[in-house]
Design a protein around this motif. Structure first.
Motif, short mmCIF file in Angstrom:
data_model
loop_
_atom_site.label_atom_id
_atom_site.label_comp_id
_atom_site.label_asym_id
_atom_site.label_seq_id
_atom_site.Cartn_x
_atom_site.Cartn_y
_atom_site.Cartn_z
N LYS A 66 0.82 -1.21 0.00
CA LYS A 66 0.00 0.00 0.00
C LYS A 66 0.86 1.26 0.00
O LYS A 66 0.56 2.24 -0.70
CB LYS A 66 -0.94 -0.01 1.21
N CYS A 67 1.94 1.26 0.79
CA CYS A 67 2.82 2.43 0.84
C CYS A 67 3.49 2.68 -0.50
O CYS A 67 3.53 3.81 -0.99
CB CYS A 67 3.88 2.24 1.93
N VAL A 68 4.01 1.62 -1.11
CA VAL A 68 4.70 1.77 -2.40
C VAL A 68 3.73 2.26 -3.46
O VAL A 68 4.05 3.16 -4.25
CB VAL A 68 5.36 0.45 -2.81
N GLU A 69 2.53 1.68 -3.51
CA GLU A 69 1.55 2.11 -4.51
C GLU A 69 1.19 3.58 -4.31
O GLU A 69 1.08 4.34 -5.28
CB GLU A 69 0.29 1.23 -4.41
N PHE A 70 1.00 4.01 -3.06
CA PHE A 70 0.65 5.39 -2.77
C PHE A 70 1.78 6.33 -3.20
O PHE A 70 1.54 7.35 -3.85
CB PHE A 70 0.37 5.56 -1.27
N GLU A 122 4.22 5.79 -5.39
CA GLU A 122 4.43 5.81 -6.84
C GLU A 122 3.28 6.50 -7.57
O GLU A 122 3.48 7.08 -8.63
CB GLU A 122 4.64 4.39 -7.35
N ASP A 123 2.08 6.45 -6.99
CA ASP A 123 0.94 7.11 -7.63
C ASP A 123 0.91 8.61 -7.38
O ASP A 123 0.43 9.37 -8.22
CB ASP A 123 -0.38 6.50 -7.12
N THR A 124 1.41 9.03 -6.22
CA THR A 124 1.20 10.44 -5.84
C THR A 124 2.46 11.22 -5.50
O THR A 124 2.42 12.45 -5.47
CB THR A 124 0.28 10.53 -4.60
N ARG A 179 12.59 3.15 -9.10
CA ARG A 179 11.62 4.04 -9.75
C ARG A 179 11.72 5.46 -9.20
O ARG A 179 11.46 6.43 -9.92
CB ARG A 179 10.20 3.52 -9.54
N VAL A 180 12.05 5.56 -7.93
CA VAL A 180 12.14 6.88 -7.30
C VAL A 180 13.34 7.66 -7.83
O VAL A 180 13.25 8.86 -8.11
CB VAL A 180 12.25 6.73 -5.77
#
Length: 225
Positions: A19-23, A25-27, A126-127
């Protein structure tokens, strides 16, 4: 709680990490100083179905929760038993031999540790390319993450003499993510150490290395090794 108790064959990445990674990467890939942080661990522990977007938390708080998750594990994600091997591999001067030695070591991780480590390193990979905005070069990310992923004994004087080497190992995993985990080619890198974030917000940090990103991360499709 041990990492093995937080995953299943169907869900090889802990839910909070996912959940943290998705958040992020999305925002928040373009958030300056992304991994200089707060914590949202407690609300998540109370409700695993919590929607981070609905909480209106900052991306820095989510990044802090991700780091805190690994800091709170009973054992580090990079097992202590492999630290001496990683240190020796890091001392190999020939780049190709050095990278292959590191790859052999990470392939010996427990499947659970391997899957989660691959997931986290892929995220950091990705970051990094957004570092002109978020200031998170591979070098800066490794400084933020290596103590959390390796959990060293900073009271051990002998260990303190090798901290830079251990940090460089995590930096190498970030830079060479595709080679280590996706059968990709070795990326040409420089040995320039990234400067600290500038005092002037308008000043930008140049990238350490150009990275070719792996395909979109789909944790539900990652299978244990």
């Amino acid at each position: 709680m041990p990492l093995q108790d937080l995953v299943t064959a169907e869900k090889p990445v802990p839910l909070l990490v996912e959940k943290c990674v998705e958040f992020i990467e999305d925002t928040g890939l373009c958030t300056e100083g992304l991994y200089h942080v707060n914590n949202i661990q407690k609300p998540f522990d109370q409700d695993h179905n919590i929607n981070l977007l609905s909480m209106e938390v900052t991306v820095n708080a989510v990044a802090g929760a991700l780091k805190a998750f690994f800091a709170d594990l009973p054992d580090p994600l990079i097992p202590y038993s492999f630290h001496p091997e990683l240190l020796e591999a890091a001392k190999i001067l020939d780049k190709t031999e050095h990278l292959h030695a590191l790859k052999e070591i990470v392939m010996k991780f427990h499947p659970v540790n391997y899957d989660v480590f691959r997931y986290v390193i892929t995220h950091l990979n990705r970051v990094s390319p957004q570092n002109k905005i978020n200031l998170m070069t591979a070098d800066n990310l490794s400084i933020c993450f290596w103590p959390t992923l390796m959990r060293p004994d900073f009271e051990n004087r002998e260990f303190l003499s090798t901290t830079k080497i251990h940090q460089s190992v995590v930096e190498t995993f970030i830079q060479q993510c595709q080679f280590f985990f996706y059968s990709g080619e070795i990326v040409e890198t420089t040995n320039i150490v990234a400067p600290p974030p500038p005092s002037n917000p308008g000043q930008l940090v140049e990238p350490v290395v150009p990275l070719q990103l792996p395909p979109p991360l789909q944790p539900q499709l990652i299978q244990p090794q």
